[in-house]
Write a protein that holds these residues in place. Structure first.
Motif, mmCIF file in Angstrom:
data_model
loop_
_atom_site.group_PDB
_atom_site.id
_atom_site.type_symbol
_atom_site.label_atom_id
_atom_site.label_comp_id
_atom_site.label_asym_id
_atom_site.label_seq_id
_atom_site.Cartn_x
_atom_site.Cartn_y
_atom_site.Cartn_z
ATOM 1 N N GLY A 11 0.959 -1.260 -0.094
ATOM 2 C CA GLY A 11 0.022 0.107 0.010
ATOM 3 C C GLY A 11 0.707 1.462 -0.090
ATOM 4 N N LEU A 12 2.044 0.839 -0.476
ATOM 5 C CA LEU A 12 2.826 2.423 -0.612
ATOM 6 C C LEU A 12 2.293 3.330 -1.303
ATOM 7 C CD1 LEU A 12 6.436 0.859 -0.865
ATOM 8 C CD2 LEU A 12 5.165 1.453 1.154
ATOM 9 N N LYS A 13 2.568 4.780 -0.897
ATOM 10 C CA LYS A 13 1.821 5.840 -1.312
ATOM 11 C C LYS A 13 2.872 6.870 -1.817
ATOM 12 C CE LYS A 13 -2.271 4.511 -0.893
ATOM 13 N NZ LYS A 13 -2.638 3.645 -1.884
ATOM 14 N N PHE A 14 2.787 7.647 -2.952
ATOM 15 C CA PHE A 14 3.718 8.702 -3.089
ATOM 16 C C PHE A 14 3.431 9.973 -2.247
ATOM 17 C CE2 PHE A 14 4.819 12.765 -5.390
ATOM 18 C CZ PHE A 14 5.870 12.542 -5.759
ATOM 19 N N VAL A 15 4.336 10.613 -1.552
ATOM 20 C CA VAL A 15 4.439 11.910 -0.831
ATOM 21 C C VAL A 15 4.988 13.066 -1.524
ATOM 22 C CG1 VAL A 15 5.245 12.625 1.130
ATOM 23 C CG2 VAL A 15 4.488 10.400 1.238
ATOM 24 N N ALA A 16 6.276 12.948 -1.755
ATOM 25 C CA ALA A 16 6.996 14.040 -2.727
ATOM 26 C C ALA A 16 8.121 13.593 -3.208
ATOM 27 C CB ALA A 16 7.066 15.061 -1.312
ATOM 28 N N MET A 17 8.850 14.376 -4.216
ATOM 29 C CA MET A 17 10.007 13.988 -4.938
ATOM 30 C C MET A 17 10.589 15.557 -5.104
ATOM 31 S SD MET A 17 10.448 12.418 -8.634
ATOM 32 C CE MET A 17 9.705 10.709 -7.981
ATOM 33 N N GLY A 18 12.048 15.593 -5.184
ATOM 34 C CA GLY A 18 12.959 16.487 -5.524
ATOM 35 C C GLY A 18 13.868 16.168 -6.298
ATOM 36 N N ASP A 19 14.981 16.951 -6.758
ATOM 37 C CA ASP A 19 15.845 16.864 -7.766
ATOM 38 C C ASP A 19 16.853 15.439 -7.350
ATOM 39 O OD1 ASP A 19 15.094 18.955 -9.290
ATOM 40 O OD2 ASP A 19 16.386 20.217 -8.417
ATOM 41 N N ASP A 20 16.795 15.256 -6.006
ATOM 42 C CA ASP A 20 17.809 14.141 -5.843
ATOM 43 C C ASP A 20 17.180 13.394 -4.660
ATOM 44 O OD1 ASP A 20 18.499 15.833 -3.975
ATOM 45 O OD2 ASP A 20 20.556 15.750 -4.076
ATOM 46 N N TRP A 21 15.878 13.558 -4.235
ATOM 47 C CA TRP A 21 15.228 12.810 -3.034
ATOM 48 C C TRP A 21 14.108 12.332 -3.313
ATOM 49 C CZ3 TRP A 21 11.009 14.993 -1.182
ATOM 50 C CH2 TRP A 21 10.703 16.527 -1.391
ATOM 51 N N ALA A 22 13.437 11.503 -2.599
ATOM 52 C CA ALA A 22 12.127 11.240 -2.728
ATOM 53 C C ALA A 22 11.528 10.626 -1.367
ATOM 54 C CB ALA A 22 12.026 9.823 -3.803
ATOM 55 N N GLU A 23 10.007 10.807 -1.087
ATOM 56 C CA GLU A 23 9.341 10.372 0.151
ATOM 57 C C GLU A 23 8.260 9.219 -0.403
ATOM 58 O OE1 GLU A 23 10.119 13.672 3.272
ATOM 59 O OE2 GLU A 23 8.240 13.593 2.457
ATOM 60 N N LEU A 24 8.125 8.336 0.403
ATOM 61 C CA LEU A 24 6.783 7.369 0.123
ATOM 62 C C LEU A 24 6.413 7.371 1.647
ATOM 63 C CD1 LEU A 24 8.186 4.795 -2.252
ATOM 64 C CD2 LEU A 24 6.919 6.526 -2.743
ATOM 65 N N ALA A 25 5.052 6.787 1.677
ATOM 66 C CA ALA A 25 4.453 6.494 3.001
ATOM 67 C C ALA A 25 4.127 5.089 2.954
ATOM 68 C CB ALA A 25 3.284 7.413 2.908
ATOM 69 N N LEU A 26 3.989 4.574 3.881
ATOM 70 C CA LEU A 26 3.452 3.008 4.281
ATOM 71 C C LEU A 26 2.471 3.347 5.344
ATOM 72 C CD1 LEU A 26 3.803 0.010 4.202
ATOM 73 C CD2 LEU A 26 5.265 0.252 6.166
ATOM 74 N N PRO A 27 0.980 3.202 4.804
ATOM 75 C CA PRO A 27 -0.036 3.403 5.612
ATOM 76 C C PRO A 27 -0.134 2.323 6.701
ATOM 77 C CG PRO A 27 -0.912 3.942 3.372
ATOM 78 C CD PRO A 27 0.674 3.255 3.491
ATOM 79 N N TYR A 28 -0.342 2.557 7.823
ATOM 80 C CA TYR A 28 -0.774 1.465 8.769
ATOM 81 C C TYR A 28 -1.883 0.412 8.154
ATOM 82 C CZ TYR A 28 -1.661 -1.052 12.919
ATOM 83 O OH TYR A 28 -1.731 -1.894 14.024
ATOM 84 N N ALA A 29 -1.764 -0.569 8.425
ATOM 85 C CA ALA A 29 -2.534 -1.708 8.105
ATOM 86 C C ALA A 29 -2.420 -2.750 9.115
ATOM 87 C CB ALA A 29 -2.387 -1.936 6.584
ATOM 88 N N ALA A 30 -3.481 -3.525 9.358
ATOM 89 C CA ALA A 30 -3.488 -4.510 10.198
ATOM 90 C C ALA A 30 -2.510 -5.783 9.675
ATOM 91 C CB ALA A 30 -4.822 -5.078 10.579
ATOM 92 N N ASP B 139 1.502 -5.283 20.470
ATOM 93 C CA ASP B 139 0.259 -5.029 19.691
ATOM 94 C C ASP B 139 0.263 -3.812 18.793
ATOM 95 O OD1 ASP B 139 -2.175 -5.944 19.038
ATOM 96 O OD2 ASP B 139 -3.235 -4.619 20.591
ATOM 97 N N GLY B 140 0.037 -4.244 17.584
ATOM 98 C CA GLY B 140 -0.036 -3.145 16.577
ATOM 99 C C GLY B 140 1.355 -2.669 15.926
ATOM 100 N N ILE B 141 2.557 -2.981 16.223
ATOM 101 C CA ILE B 141 3.578 -2.655 15.731
ATOM 102 C C ILE B 141 3.759 -3.210 14.340
ATOM 103 C CG2 ILE B 141 6.015 -2.668 15.854
ATOM 104 C CD1 ILE B 141 5.469 -2.616 18.888
ATOM 105 N N ILE B 142 4.029 -2.297 13.322
ATOM 106 C CA ILE B 142 4.318 -2.874 11.858
ATOM 107 C C ILE B 142 5.526 -3.634 11.879
ATOM 108 C CG2 ILE B 142 4.944 -2.055 9.737
ATOM 109 C CD1 ILE B 142 3.279 0.252 10.067
ATOM 110 N N ALA B 143 5.600 -4.760 11.010
ATOM 111 C CA ALA B 143 6.485 -5.643 11.029
ATOM 112 C C ALA B 143 7.863 -4.905 10.360
ATOM 113 C CB ALA B 143 6.274 -6.895 10.006
ATOM 114 N N SER B 144 9.176 -5.291 10.744
ATOM 115 C CA SER B 144 10.396 -4.741 10.132
ATOM 116 C C SER B 144 10.418 -4.855 8.715
ATOM 117 C CB SER B 144 11.474 -4.978 11.271
ATOM 118 O OG SER B 144 11.964 -6.215 10.789
#
Length: 147
Positions: free
Chosen positions: A23-42, A54-59
């Motif tokens: 479920g990765l989502k695009f957040v932002a991007m620059g000339d030499d960087w990027a950001e993605l989000a991993l929304p919490y899901a059970a 309880d509730g900790i996302i797997a590494s």
């Protein structure tokens, strides 16, 4: 969002089936960087039946987030989609993500040679000043290397 960022977001994030499964989502991007989000899901929780964690996302899900955002940062720097393979990725976990929170991965390109890109980054769950992991990675261009 720029046309380039939109095309990268659409193409890159839909290329690998595991990216969609996480479920990765695009957040932002620059000339030499990027950001993605991993929304919490059970289904990303490490030990669903363990009350202590309880509730900790797997590494592994966070590792995949960081590998993907690192590759996306390389594409941002090169300004084109490139075939690449992860040569090495080190992720030092500093703390667990807080249950219920989205994890954001940020990656910066440190250097690119003819065949290898060096990337650093971090993951956080809301405050970049309080990261939950630090990343160092290298990616090898497998075809269509730097002109």
């Amino acid at each position: 969002m720029s046309n380039f960022a939109q095309s990268i977001s659409d193409g890159f994030l839909n290329f690998a089936p595991h990216v969609n499964a996480l479920g990765l989502k695009f957040v932002a991007m620059g000339d030499d960087w990027a950001e993605l989000a991993l929304p919490y899901a059970a289904h990303l929780v490490a030990y669903p039946a363990d009350n202590e964690t309880d509730g900790i996302i797997a590494s592994g899900a966070i590792f995949s987030l960081m590998d993907t955002v690192g590759g996306m940062a390389v594409i941002a720097k090169q300004r084109r989609l490139l075939h690449q393979a992860t040569l090495d990725l080190r992720l030092d976990y500093l703390r667990p993500a807080e249950p219920g929170k989205t994890v954001t991965g940020h990656a910066d390109v440190v250097k690119i040679t003819r065949s290898v890109a060096f990337v650093s980054g971090f993951a956080h769950d809301g405050n970049p000043e309080h990261p939950l992991a630090r990343m160092a990675a290298t990616y090898m261009f497998t075809k269509g290397a730097r002109a």
